[in-house]
Design an enzyme around this catalytic site. Structure first.
Site, short mmCIF file in Angstrom:
data_model
loop_
_atom_site.label_atom_id
_atom_site.label_comp_id
_atom_site.label_asym_id
_atom_site.label_seq_id
_atom_site.Cartn_x
_atom_site.Cartn_y
_atom_site.Cartn_z
CG ASP A 43 -12.66 74.91 -22.19
OD1 ASP A 43 -13.12 76.20 -22.58
OD2 ASP A 43 -12.77 74.56 -21.01
CG HIS A 86 -22.28 69.39 -36.96
ND1 HIS A 86 -23.39 70.12 -36.23
CD2 HIS A 86 -22.60 68.25 -36.81
CE1 HIS A 86 -23.88 69.38 -35.76
NE2 HIS A 86 -23.79 67.96 -36.26
CD GLU A 122 -21.86 73.18 -36.39
OE1 GLU A 122 -21.82 73.31 -37.48
OE2 GLU A 122 -22.64 72.81 -35.61
CG LEU A 159 -12.80 82.24 -12.69
CD1 LEU A 159 -11.55 82.12 -11.50
CD2 LEU A 159 -13.23 83.65 -12.29
CE LYS A 192 -10.10 76.55 -14.69
NZ LYS A 192 -10.51 75.14 -14.68
CB CYS A 195 -26.72 68.08 -38.44
SG CYS A 195 -26.09 66.30 -38.04
N1 GLN Z 1 -30.54 64.04 -34.42
C1 GLN Z 1 -30.26 63.99 -35.88
C2 GLN Z 1 -29.16 62.52 -35.88
O1 GLN Z 1 -28.77 61.94 -35.03
C3 GLN Z 1 -29.18 65.34 -36.29
C4 GLN Z 1 -28.24 65.14 -35.06
C5 GLN Z 1 -27.56 66.47 -35.13
O2 GLN Z 1 -28.20 67.55 -35.74
N2 GLN Z 1 -26.29 66.62 -34.69
O3 GLN Z 1 -29.02 62.08 -37.10
#
Ligand code: GLN
Length: 546
Positions: free
Chosen positions: A75, A517, A519, A19, A21, A382
């Site tokens: 979340d 990452h 992001e 929903l 939350k 990655c």
């Molecule tokens: N599979 C790759 C690793 O473990 C990349 C992991 C990912 O892209 N988060 O190094």
């Protein structure tokens, strides 16, 4: 701060799951933050897994990684994106963690021979963790996962009831998010499921002060009155949440719907006047952007967008800040492999996200090759970066067997390999081997990345030379190949304690790969510099280069 002034807002869900939350909780927290409060957030997951790290993305969407390396519920990502705050492992816990710590304490004799029971021992542990999450804040928003009525949720609701009793009604309120379904045949909105769900809450001693009713269309006044009367909440405390085109509109809609006055009244707070001007501007730029670009998002399992949640949101954030709509062209890597580059022909940028396992790798490598050869702005994250190196080794340097040991354990050319020892973010030595168990072998959380002077990466980070970014991976670039690929023009532009963090291609419009990452640290009001730069380059490519 005065401990007695601390407030807790519990958010529960009724009728069914999904929903919103999480968005509701994040939006309430955002409004309090913008009204000047120091706000924290806690997500409680009633499942038994200790953390979602080992759960399939099919089951649970993305695993969000906090700066301290906790693998948490997605979340938590929403909370960080809305609140622009770093949360940690204490902001998310599961039934599994609660039981584990109680049982460990019992094994160590910590309960002095008592019989261990759900009430009080489990519930006390839950309350301890809630108080811990609220330690440094003035207001804690606690989202309880699942739906009221689920067996798993009972101890948490009991903890909530006890906290209300212990801390008084003015310090703890309950917000219940429910659905008002539309019966299409009759064209009628139905309040009965909500009434039942509130009855269920009241049966265990909790009367919600505020109801947030998810609705497809406006709720007529008489239905609002009916809900108020039957659920025993004030008329102004029935808040209608109609579906919104952007999740970032939700805090603004809550202000319009008048959520702030019941919150401040029930909690005896001064009038809440959140400053939302810059937020409002970004939302307008999401809804009515000046420019538009198309980014190829090359992945596998694309039907499962939830597993790329943070990256999708990061594109929204950077797009909003650039006043540009980012159209994502979902490109299934297996389709690229089987059907060639057609689908990449008119895109302005190519993004290869993180991932695990060998499936779809061939198509991703083909897409990277296309980006490299056609000068299309490219960002590899990655796994995307690891594959960019494999592609380069194979197709530029002619090392045809270049591979990751993730896909071929016995490859003679392990350009991506498993490093056996590394120093983690707490300065501790960690060991990763092929046999160490899954939950514990990843490089997780924030690490410093030292950026090469004058690189594209440094340009993206506005000249900064050290940044902190988050990781979630097992394999690394093998430095034994470094001299070879650097000499050919794929240079290392980021390093962390001897580990290679970023690569970029000389003589290309913009071709960058990062092991971390970005992001995970992107927020609506503070987007990721590297993702923003990638989109800027894509916009430039669209306007001037093609
Ligand atoms: N599979 C790759 C690793 O473990 C990349 C992991 C990912 O892209 N988060 O190094």
């Amino acid at each position: 701060m005065d401990e007695n002034q601390k407030i807790y807002i519990f958010v529960t869900g009724g009728v069914l799951s999904s929903l919103g939350k999480g968005i509701t909780s994040a939006s309430i927290a955002t409004l309090l933050k913008h009204s000047g409060y120091k706000v924290g957030i806690l997500k409680i997951d009633p499942y038994i897994n200790v953390d979602p790290g080992t759960m399939s993305p099919f089951e649970h969407g993305e695993v969000f990684v906090t700066y301290d390396g906790a693998e948490t519920d997605l979340d938590i990502g929403h909370y960080e994106r809305f609140l622009d705050v770093n949360f940690s492992s204490k902001n998310n816990f599961t039934t599994g963690q609660v039981y584990l710590s109680v049982i460990e304490k019992e094994r160590k004799g910590g309960y002095l021979g008592q019989t261990i029971q759900i009430i009080p021992h489990i519930v006390d542990e839950i309350k301890r963790r809630i108080l811990l999450a609220g330690e440094d804040v003035e207001c804690l928003v606690v989202e309880l996962g699942g739906t009221v009525g689920d067996i798993e949720g009972m101890p948490f609701l009991e903890a909530m009831r006890e906290m209300k009793q212990e801390l008084s009604m003015q310090k703890v309120i309950s917000v219940h998010v429910t659905l008002i379904p539309l019966m299409r045949a009759a064209g009628e909105l139905k309040t009965k499921p909500t009434q039942h769900s509130v009855q269920e809450l009241r049966r265990i001693g909790i009367t919600p002060q505020i109801i947030i009713a998810r609705c497809e269309k406006p709720l007529p006044l008489e239905l609002k009155r009916k809900l108020s009367f039957s659920c025993d909440v004030d008329m102004d405390s029935v808040i209608v949440a109609e579906d919104a085109p952007s999740i970032y509109q939700v805090p603004l809609s809550f202000v319009r719907e008048g959520l702030l006055s019941p919150i401040s009244r029930h909690l005896s707070l001064k009038k809440l006047e959140p400053k939302m001007e810059s937020w409002d501007k970004l939302v307008k730029q999401i809804l009515f952007p000046k420019d538009e670009i198309t980014i190829a998002f090359v992945g596998k399992y694309l039907s499962l967008k939830e597993s790329y949640k943070s990256l999708i949101e990061a594109l929204v954030h950077s797009g909003a800040n650039l006043d540009t709509q980012v159209n994502i062209k979902w490109c299934d890597s297996e389709d690229i492999y089987n059907n060639g580059f057609k689908m990449l022909e008119f895109v302005d940028g190519i993004l290869v996200p993180g991932g695990f396992g060998v499936r779809g790798v061939g198509g991703k490598i083909e897409a990277i090759r296309y980006a490299r050869e056609q000068q299309v702005p490219f960002l590899g994250i990655c796994l995307g970066m690891q594959l960019a190196l494999i592609e380069f080794m194979r197709n530029v340097l002619g090392v045809s067997e270049a591979d990751s040991i993730e896909f071929n354990t016995n490859t003679p050319e392990p350009v991506i390999y498993l490093i056996e020892h590394f120093i983690d973010q707490n300065g501790k030595r960690q060991i990763r081997t092929k046999t160490s168990h899954k939950g514990g072998t990843m490089r997780l959380g924030e690490y410093e990345c030292h950026i090469l002077q004058g690189s594209k990466l440094q340009e993206a980070y506005k000249g900064v030379s050290i940044v902190n970014e988050r990781h979630r991976h097992r394999y690394e670039i093998n430095p034994a190949y470094r001299a070879q690929f650097e000499k050919a023009g794929l240079i290392v532009s980021g390093e962390s304690n001897g580990l290679i963090e970023a690569l970029e291609l000389l003589g290309h419009n913009w071709f960058v790969g990062v092991q971390f990452h970005p992001e995970f640290t992107s927020r609506l009001q503070n987007p990721s510099p590297i993702i923003t730069t990638f989109l800027q380059k894509a916009l430039y490519f669209k306007k001037h280069k093609r």
